[in-house]
Design a protein around this motif. Structure first.
Motif, PDB file in Angstrom:
ATOM      1  N   PHE A   1      -2.733   7.681   6.934  1.00 42.48           N
ATOM      2  CA  PHE A   1      -3.461   8.130   5.859  1.00 42.48           C
ATOM      3  C   PHE A   1      -2.268   8.911   5.017  1.00 42.48           C
ATOM      4  N   SER A   2      -2.277   8.406   3.777  1.00 43.06           N
ATOM      5  CA  SER A   2      -1.295   8.892   2.958  1.00 43.06           C
ATOM      6  C   SER A   2      -1.823   9.103   1.334  1.00 43.06           C
ATOM      7  N   ASN A   3      -1.524  10.272   0.914  1.00 44.31           N
ATOM      8  CA  ASN A   3      -2.135  10.617  -0.365  1.00 44.31           C
ATOM      9  C   ASN A   3      -0.962  10.418  -1.448  1.00 44.31           C
TER      10      ASN A   3
ATOM     11  N   GLU B   1      -2.302 -10.357  11.906  1.00 44.67           N
ATOM     12  CA  GLU B   1      -3.622  -9.899  12.672  1.00 44.67           C
ATOM     13  C   GLU B   1      -3.335  -8.691  13.314  1.00 44.67           C
ATOM     14  N   ASP B   2      -2.012  -8.405  14.005  1.00 42.35           N
ATOM     15  CA  ASP B   2      -1.858  -7.143  14.485  1.00 42.35           C
ATOM     16  C   ASP B   2      -2.009  -5.965  13.341  1.00 42.35           C
ATOM     17  N   VAL B   3      -1.605  -6.062  12.130  1.00 40.73           N
ATOM     18  CA  VAL B   3      -1.740  -5.203  10.948  1.00 40.73           C
ATOM     19  C   VAL B   3      -3.241  -5.031  10.636  1.00 40.73           C
ATOM     20  N   ILE B   4      -3.841  -6.173  10.466  1.00 37.47           N
ATOM     21  CA  ILE B   4      -5.311  -6.326  10.409  1.00 37.47           C
ATOM     22  C   ILE B   4      -6.149  -5.242  11.256  1.00 37.47           C
TER      23      ILE B   4
ATOM     24  N   ASP C   1      -8.361  -2.042  10.322  1.00 36.58           N
ATOM     25  CA  ASP C   1      -9.497  -2.165  10.889  1.00 36.58           C
ATOM     26  C   ASP C   1     -10.304  -0.751  11.403  1.00 36.58           C
ATOM     27  N   LYS C   2      -9.142  -0.054  12.001  1.00 40.38           N
ATOM     28  CA  LYS C   2      -9.411   1.324  12.597  1.00 40.38           C
ATOM     29  C   LYS C   2      -9.796   2.475  11.661  1.00 40.38           C
ATOM     30  N   VAL C   3      -9.246   2.410  10.327  1.00 43.36           N
ATOM     31  CA  VAL C   3      -9.544   3.331   9.513  1.00 43.36           C
ATOM     32  C   VAL C   3     -10.045   2.720   8.163  1.00 43.36           C
ATOM     33  N   LYS C   4     -10.650   1.676   8.052  1.00 43.81           N
ATOM     34  CA  LYS C   4     -11.038   1.176   6.938  1.00 43.81           C
ATOM     35  C   LYS C   4     -12.401   1.709   6.083  1.00 43.81           C
ATOM     36  N   PHE C   5     -12.771   2.402   6.530  1.00 44.95           N
ATOM     37  CA  PHE C   5     -13.970   3.466   6.157  1.00 44.95           C
ATOM     38  C   PHE C   5     -13.399   4.731   5.427  1.00 44.95           C
ATOM     39  N   PHE C   6     -12.067   4.901   5.809  1.00 42.64           N
ATOM     40  CA  PHE C   6     -11.571   6.344   5.139  1.00 42.64           C
ATOM     41  C   PHE C   6     -10.594   6.288   4.263  1.00 42.64           C
TER      42      PHE C   6
END
Length: 280
Positions: free
Chosen positions: A11-13, A97-100, A104-109
Motif C-alpha cells: 500500500f503506497s499513496n 505469477e508470483d507477483v500476480i 491478488d491479496k490486495v486487489k480490492f484495496f
C-alpha cells in the motif's frame, strides 16, 4: 521468465494516483550522487561479505549463491550498510505469477500497481507480461511505470511495453548535459527525448525534479520541463533534496535547498502554465 525484486510495498499513496502496490526492481543504469536507495543499483555478486555482518543468521552461501531467509531476518540492514558494491542480498526472484499472487491479496484495496526500482525499465519484458496479465484479471487496476528515462522508449523493442503501460512517472534530474553526467554518470539525451515523446502520446502522469542547492542549475531544469508540459494535465513534483539514505561519502557535497528556493521554482513553473505543481 523471472525478475529480481528488491521489495514490494502493498500500500503506497506516493507512487501514483490513489492507493497502489509499488514493486521495486533490482538494478539501475544510473548512479545518482543523491540516490536514497543505493542498495538497488547493482546486482549481488555473491562475494559473501554480507554474511559476517548478519546478526540474525538470515544469510548463507549455498552453492556459491547468497540465500536470504526472510523469516529469520531482523531488518538491521547491516548487510546493506556493509556492501561494497551498492547492492543487497535481500532480494528475491519472482515469476509473473508470483507477483500476480501478491496483487491478488490486495486487489480490492488498491487503484493499481506501480513498478519502480532501481530502474524498472531494465526489466521491461517481464513488466510487459505482468501488465498484460493484470489487465486480463483486473481491468480496473491501472499500471504505472516509475522511470529515470534512461532508455529510449521510442525504440521498437519497447513498443509493447509503452502500449501496455497506462502512464509513466519520469525523473528529470538535470537539464544541462554536463551536470547530468556529473550527477548520474550518464547522458540525459534519452531522458529529454522521453519527456517530449511521452507527453506527445498522453502517457506522462508526472515529472519529478530533485532540487539540490548549488550543485545543479535547478532553475534551468524547471524552466525547460515546464515549457514542455505547459497547459497539460501533467503534475510537476519539485522535490527537496534530503540526506536520508544517501551514501556517507556523497553527503558532504550535497546541500538541501531552502523553502524559499523551492517556492520560487514552483512560481516559475506556474508562470509557464504548469497546471499542477507540488513541493515535497
Amino acid at each position: 521468465m523471472k525478475a529480481r525484486i528488491n521489495r514490494i510495498i502493498k500500500f503506497s499513496n506516493v507512487d501514483g494516483p490513489g492507493n497502489r502496490m509499488a514493486i521495486f526492481f533490482q538494478k539501475c543504469n544510473f548512479n545518482c550522487e543523491y540516490c536514497h536507495n543505493p542498495e538497488t543499483i547493482k546486482a549481488c555478486i555473491h562475494c559473501g561479505r554480507c554474511i559476517e555482518f548478519c546478526e540474525s543468521g538470515a544469510l548463507e552461501r549455498v552453492d556459491g549463491i547468497i540465500k536470504w531467509d526472510k523469516e529469520r531476518c531482523c531488518e538491521c540492514d547491516q548487510c546493506i550498510k556493509n556492501c561494497s558494491i551498492d547492492s543487497s542480498p535481500k532480494t528475491l526472484e519472482y515469476s509473473v505469477e508470483d507477483v500476480i499472487k501478491e496483487i491478488d491479496k490486495v486487489k480490492f484495496f488498491i487503484k493499481g500497481i506501480t513498478v519502480s526500482g532501481g530502474e524498472s525499465s531494465l526489466s521491461f519484458e517481464f513488466i510487459t507480461l505482468l501488465f498484460k496479465r493484470v489487465k486480463e484479471l483486473w481491468p480496473h487496476l491501472t499500471c504505472f511505470v516509475d522511470t529515470n528515462g534512461g532508455v529510449d522508449f521510442q525504440l521498437e523493442i519497447y513498443k509493447e511495453f509503452v502500449e501496455v503501460t497506462d502512464a509513466f512517472m519520469l525523473d528529470v534530474k538535470a537539464w544541462d548535459l554536463k551536470e547530468h553526467i556529473e550527477l548520474t554518470g550518464v547522458s540525459n539525451e534519452n531522458v529529454i527525448k522521453n519527456l517530449i515523446y511521452l507527453e506527445s502520446i498522453d502517457k506522462l502522469f508526472e515529472v519529478r525534479t530533485v532540487v539540490v542547492k548549488d550543485l545543479l542549475n535547478n532553475r534551468l531544469t524547471v524552466e525547460n520541463v515546464s515549457k514542455i508540459i505547459s497547459n497539460r494535465p501533467i503534475r510537476y513534483k519539485i522535490i527537496k533534496y534530503r540526506p536520508f539514505g544517501v551514501r556517507a561519502d556523497k553527503i558532504e557535497k550535497l546541500k538541501t535547498p531552502s523553502q524559499e528556493e523551492l517556492e520560487n521554482l514552483e512560481k516559475l513553473a506556474n508562470s509557464l502554465n504548469v497546471k499542477s505543481t507540488l513541493i515535497i
